[in-house]
Design a protein around this motif. Structure first.
Motif, short mmCIF file in Angstrom:
data_model
loop_
_atom_site.label_atom_id
_atom_site.label_comp_id
_atom_site.label_asym_id
_atom_site.label_seq_id
_atom_site.Cartn_x
_atom_site.Cartn_y
_atom_site.Cartn_z
N ALA A 1 0.74 -1.25 -0.05
CA ALA A 1 0.11 -0.07 -0.06
C ALA A 1 0.73 1.15 0.17
N GLU A 2 1.79 1.12 0.81
CA GLU A 2 2.79 2.40 0.81
C GLU A 2 3.50 2.86 -0.59
N LEU A 3 3.96 1.47 -1.15
CA LEU A 3 4.45 1.66 -2.48
C LEU A 3 3.71 2.25 -3.53
N ALA A 4 2.19 1.75 -3.73
CA ALA A 4 1.18 2.19 -4.39
C ALA A 4 0.95 3.93 -4.07
N ARG A 5 1.03 4.36 -3.00
CA ARG A 5 0.74 5.50 -2.40
C ARG A 5 1.98 6.38 -3.02
N ARG A 6 2.85 6.22 -2.59
CA ARG A 6 4.18 7.10 -2.56
C ARG A 6 4.63 7.01 -3.97
N PHE A 7 4.58 5.86 -4.92
CA PHE A 7 5.33 5.71 -5.87
C PHE A 7 4.16 5.26 -7.14
N PRO A 8 3.52 6.25 -7.53
CA PRO A 8 2.36 5.68 -8.42
C PRO A 8 2.77 5.64 -10.00
N GLY A 9 3.99 6.22 -10.15
CA GLY A 9 4.50 6.46 -11.50
C GLY A 9 4.14 7.64 -12.31
N ALA A 10 4.43 7.65 -13.39
CA ALA A 10 4.28 8.83 -14.15
C ALA A 10 2.93 9.31 -14.47
N PRO A 11 2.68 10.77 -14.54
CA PRO A 11 1.16 11.04 -14.72
C PRO A 11 0.57 10.69 -15.80
N GLY A 12 1.25 10.25 -16.93
CA GLY A 12 0.52 9.62 -18.04
C GLY A 12 0.18 10.96 -19.02
N THR A 13 0.37 12.04 -18.71
CA THR A 13 -0.04 13.10 -19.66
C THR A 13 0.93 13.95 -20.35
N ARG A 14 0.76 14.71 -21.03
CA ARG A 14 1.90 15.83 -21.75
C ARG A 14 2.49 16.53 -20.74
N GLN A 15 3.82 16.72 -20.80
CA GLN A 15 4.49 17.75 -20.04
C GLN A 15 5.11 18.94 -20.88
N PRO A 16 4.82 20.17 -20.57
CA PRO A 16 5.42 21.19 -21.17
C PRO A 16 6.79 21.03 -21.22
N VAL A 17 7.59 21.76 -22.44
CA VAL A 17 8.96 21.70 -22.41
C VAL A 17 9.68 22.87 -21.89
N HIS A 18 8.77 23.90 -21.62
CA HIS A 18 9.29 25.00 -21.06
C HIS A 18 8.31 25.64 -20.11
N THR A 19 8.76 26.54 -19.40
CA THR A 19 7.91 27.70 -18.45
C THR A 19 8.27 28.91 -18.95
N VAL A 20 7.54 29.85 -19.19
CA VAL A 20 7.85 31.30 -19.31
C VAL A 20 7.18 32.13 -18.28
N TYR A 21 8.33 32.93 -17.74
CA TYR A 21 7.74 33.79 -16.62
C TYR A 21 7.49 35.20 -16.99
N VAL A 22 6.59 35.78 -16.54
CA VAL A 22 6.11 37.24 -17.04
C VAL A 22 5.91 37.91 -15.78
N PRO A 23 6.20 39.08 -15.46
CA PRO A 23 5.59 39.84 -14.21
C PRO A 23 4.18 40.15 -14.47
N ALA A 24 3.55 39.91 -13.32
CA ALA A 24 2.29 40.11 -13.18
C ALA A 24 1.70 41.65 -13.82
N GLY A 25 2.63 42.61 -13.65
CA GLY A 25 2.08 43.94 -14.12
C GLY A 25 2.29 44.01 -15.53
N ALA A 26 3.08 43.04 -16.36
CA ALA A 26 3.50 43.19 -17.61
C ALA A 26 2.61 42.12 -18.53
N VAL A 27 1.98 41.20 -18.04
CA VAL A 27 1.22 40.36 -18.65
C VAL A 27 -0.06 40.90 -19.48
N THR A 28 -0.45 40.44 -20.41
CA THR A 28 -1.48 40.78 -21.34
C THR A 28 -2.04 39.55 -22.05
N PRO A 29 -3.34 39.74 -22.58
CA PRO A 29 -3.99 38.71 -23.01
C PRO A 29 -3.27 38.35 -24.26
N ASP A 30 -2.35 39.35 -24.87
CA ASP A 30 -1.52 38.92 -26.20
C ASP A 30 -0.12 38.35 -25.83
#
Length: 433
Positions: A28-57
């Protein structure tokens, strides 16, 4: 030789049952702690933009600026290959796919930043920016609504839970999440980032905030997850000399989605001088190796950090920055860090060039090995199920980000996507992008 009859055994069924009973808690502990990969796509990057500068575009604007730099400083396949020392056979498909990506989906994951990139503002101003962030994330909704218009993942990086900024961070989180609920609910691509974590208790506090919000709005338990940003030495080694990251993952109680390495805060906390703070410094490699082992099998993903060398100025300076970033991204990919941060639109060029070259360079060999594994054909490499999972995951990641075409992978392997997902151990189909 003819086989027949029932072989002799010694262990009574009661012995087998007794072993199973003695290991039930471990199972039970192994199943809880180590469920394996999520099985979904992972983004290749993250872009950080200051909250005061971000816009819909903002995503579209980043894509347009990146394309302009590409057109100015590497307008064709040969020039890009010369800048980045690409294999000539890869140059044309990489150049074409990078440019198409910058038009179609320039930003995969966008974090609206209320921390280092935002600074200290008045409460009224941050309140308004938190409400605006909710409107933006709700409008994007976890998927493109037009060419380059919306990232697949979006959310905020709040201020940390250290005493000096704790109340402000919690208030921003509250305004943001409440605004999303008022706009129709939490989007599928929602991501929250908790920075500057030093103790597991801070992670537990964040988990409590998520739980309380879920209860208040009638959301299912565990609906809200968050990223843990590793930026302090205490996050790697605690004051008692024990590794800390695994305890942080456990303290999240299933809500930790990924660990993000913070290049410059962590380097500075180790006393690394400014000129030598980098993703490939030995101190960085040690921290990320600890993160990698702690996260293995837990379903918690990894992200490398960033380079602060920006592709700006004249052609020589832009090319030098691209070469550095391209090398660092390729190095991260080889070390199984499939995501990283990007700080400038110009980084999108070198990010996608490195990512696409990584997958295209290895596609034929990976496809051959996987096809041989499925067919049980003898080759020069005897792959096992674990390696078959890695081969399938490699090809799926290439398709997900646009480096590889689904059709060319199917043709090369003789396998459709559903079969690749089963081989890769993906529990659910990844989102097509």
């Amino acid at each position: 030789m003819t086989y027949g009859g029932t072989p002799s055994t010694t262990f009574a069924q009661s012995v087998t049952d007794g072993v199973a009973a003695s290991l039930a808690e471990v199972d039970a502990e192994l199943a809880r702690r180590f469920p394996g990969a999520p099985g979904t796509r992972q983004p290749v990057h993250t872009v950080y933009v200051p909250a005061g500068a971000v816009t819909p575009d903002t995503p579209r604007e980043w894509g347009a600026r990146a394309r302009a730099l590409l057109d100015e400083h590497a307008p064709d396949a040969a020039s890009l290959a010369a800048v980045l020392d690409l294999d000539p056979a890869l140059a044309r498909p990489v150049h074409e796919r990078v440019r198409a990506k910058l038009e179609r989906e320039p930003v995969e994951d966008l974090r609206i930043d209320f921390e280092d990139g935002y600074g200290v503002r008045g409460d009224a101003e941050e309140d308004e920016h938190a409400a605006q962030a909710a409107r933006l994330a709700a409008a994007w909704g976890g998927g493109a609504s037009g060419a380059g218009a919306a990232p697949g993942w979006a959310g905020i990086r709040m201020k940390c839970l250290e005493a000096g900024v704790r109340d402000r961070g919690i208030r921003t989180l509250d305004i943001f999440l409440t605004g999303l609920m008022e706009a129709g609910g939490l989007p599928g691509g929602l991501v929250l980032t908790l920075p500057k974590v030093s103790y597991a208790e801070q992670v537990a506090a964040m988990a409590r905030l998520c739980e309380e919000f879920e209860k208040a709005h009638g959301l299912g338990p565990g609906r809200i997850g968050f990223e843990i940003q590793i930026e302090t030495t205490q996050a790697i080694l605690g004051p008692d000399g024990r590794a800390t990251v695994a305890r942080m993952i456990d303290a999240a109680r299933g809500r930790a989605t990924s660990l993000h390495y913070g290049t410059y805060d962590y380097s500075a906390s180790c006393g690394v001088s400014a000129a030598h703070q980098a993703m490939d410094h030995p101190a960085a490699d040690h921290a990320k190796a600890v993160m990698q082992v702690a996260a293995a099998g837990t379903g918690v993903r990894l992200s490398d950090g960033s380079t602060n060398v920006l592709p700006v100025g004249g052609r020589e300076a832009v090319h030098a920055a691209w070469r550095l970033h391209h090398r660092l991204v390729g190095r991260s990919l080889a070390r199984a860090y499939y995501q990283g941060w990007d700080m400038h639109p110009g980084h999108l060029v070198s990010r996608y060039a490195a990512v696409y070259a990584f997958y295209r360079a290895g596609m034929a060999r990976a496809a051959d090995r996987l096809a041989a594994y499925v067919a049980r054909t003898a080759t020069d490499v005897q792959d096992e199920p674990a390696t078959a999972r890695a081969l399938g995951d490699y090809l799926l990641r290439g398709v997900d980000c646009g480096a590889l075409g689904a059709g060319e992978v199917a043709e090369a392997t003789g396998l459709d996507r559903a079969c690749l997902e089963r081989l890769a151990g993906r529990a659910a189909p990844a989102r097509a992008r």
